[in-house]
Design a protein around this motif. Structure first.
Motif, short mmCIF file in Angstrom:
data_model
loop_
_atom_site.label_atom_id
_atom_site.label_comp_id
_atom_site.label_asym_id
_atom_site.label_seq_id
_atom_site.Cartn_x
_atom_site.Cartn_y
_atom_site.Cartn_z
N TYR A 149 -8.32 87.09 14.74
CA TYR A 149 -7.87 87.79 13.54
C TYR A 149 -6.41 88.19 13.67
N PHE A 150 -6.08 88.80 14.82
CA PHE A 150 -4.72 89.29 15.01
C PHE A 150 -3.73 88.16 15.23
N GLY A 151 -4.20 86.98 15.60
CA GLY A 151 -3.32 85.84 15.79
C GLY A 151 -3.47 84.80 14.72
N ARG A 152 -3.96 85.21 13.57
CA ARG A 152 -4.32 84.24 12.53
C ARG A 152 -3.11 83.54 11.91
N SER A 153 -1.91 84.05 12.14
CA SER A 153 -0.71 83.40 11.63
C SER A 153 0.05 82.63 12.71
N ASN A 154 -0.46 82.70 13.92
CA ASN A 154 0.25 82.10 15.05
C ASN A 154 -0.22 80.68 15.28
N CYS A 155 0.43 79.76 14.61
CA CYS A 155 0.11 78.35 14.79
C CYS A 155 1.33 77.52 14.46
N ASN A 156 1.66 76.59 15.31
CA ASN A 156 2.77 75.70 15.03
C ASN A 156 2.54 74.39 15.77
N LEU A 157 3.52 73.53 15.74
CA LEU A 157 3.36 72.20 16.34
C LEU A 157 3.23 72.25 17.86
N GLU A 158 3.55 73.38 18.46
CA GLU A 158 3.46 73.51 19.92
C GLU A 158 2.16 74.18 20.36
N SER A 159 1.31 74.56 19.43
CA SER A 159 0.06 75.23 19.78
C SER A 159 -0.85 74.30 20.57
N ALA A 160 -1.70 74.88 21.39
CA ALA A 160 -2.58 74.12 22.26
C ALA A 160 -3.89 73.79 21.54
N PHE A 161 -3.87 72.79 20.71
CA PHE A 161 -5.05 72.39 19.96
C PHE A 161 -6.14 71.91 20.92
N THR A 162 -7.38 72.26 20.61
CA THR A 162 -8.47 72.02 21.56
C THR A 162 -9.41 70.89 21.17
N TYR A 163 -9.47 70.55 19.89
CA TYR A 163 -10.32 69.46 19.45
C TYR A 163 -9.47 68.41 18.73
N TRP A 164 -9.82 67.15 18.98
CA TRP A 164 -9.03 66.05 18.44
C TRP A 164 -9.95 64.97 17.87
N GLY A 165 -9.46 64.33 16.83
CA GLY A 165 -10.17 63.17 16.31
C GLY A 165 -9.76 61.92 17.07
N ALA A 166 -10.36 60.80 16.69
CA ALA A 166 -10.10 59.52 17.37
C ALA A 166 -8.86 58.83 16.85
N GLY A 167 -8.36 59.24 15.69
CA GLY A 167 -7.13 58.69 15.17
C GLY A 167 -7.32 57.63 14.11
N THR A 168 -6.28 57.45 13.30
CA THR A 168 -6.26 56.39 12.29
C THR A 168 -4.86 55.78 12.28
N GLN A 169 -4.81 54.46 12.20
CA GLN A 169 -3.54 53.75 12.34
C GLN A 169 -2.80 53.68 11.02
N VAL A 170 -1.51 53.97 11.08
CA VAL A 170 -0.62 53.82 9.93
C VAL A 170 0.50 52.88 10.33
N THR A 171 0.68 51.82 9.54
CA THR A 171 1.72 50.84 9.81
C THR A 171 2.60 50.71 8.57
N VAL A 172 3.90 50.93 8.77
CA VAL A 172 4.86 50.86 7.66
C VAL A 172 5.81 49.71 7.95
N SER A 173 5.84 48.74 7.07
CA SER A 173 6.70 47.57 7.26
C SER A 173 7.96 47.70 6.41
N SER A 174 9.03 47.12 6.92
CA SER A 174 10.33 47.21 6.22
C SER A 174 10.47 46.10 5.19
#
Length: 127
Positions: free
Chosen positions: A102-127
């Protein structure tokens, strides 16, 4: 146990758009943060965007103004709308989750230590 399943990846030409989805299950806490990360071949994983349960967002400088992170609480789904895609956006995109207090509910950024991850999805952008 939180489970995350990404979808929506694919191939698109530069300048195009894609919307990624991440279906989440097993979330029981009121305060949490979810994020999108990506990893290109031969490169380190980098953060793309995060959003807290209260809706606070952060973005990597490289995607600001082009990508939008959002969530649908009713559907337990996280989204990443990607516009004006560039070849440099080519990567595997991962969804991630971390519970907050509750007290840390605003404390999140790109450096946070995320604990659960998905398997991923591929994105390919061609020029």
């Amino acid at each position: 146990q939180v489970q995350l399943v990404e979808s929506g990846g694919g191939s698109v030409q530069a300048g195009g758009s894609l919307r990624l989805s991440c279906a989440a299950s097993g979330i029981t806490t009121s305060w949490y943060c979810m994020g999108w990360f990506r990893q290109a071949p031969g490169k380190e994983r980098e953060g793309v965007a995060t959003i807290t349960s209260s809706g606070l967002t952060t973005y990597a400088d490289s995607v600001k103004g082009r990508f939008t992170i959002s969530k649908d609480n009713a559907k337990n789904t996280l989204y990443l709308q990607m516009n004006s895609l560039k070849p440099d956006d080519t990567a595997t995109y991962y969804c991630a989750y971390i519970s907050l207090t509750y007290f840390g509910r605003s404390n999140c950024n790109l450096e946070s230590a995320f604990t659960y991850w998905g398997a991923g999805t591929q994105v390919t952008v061609s020029s």
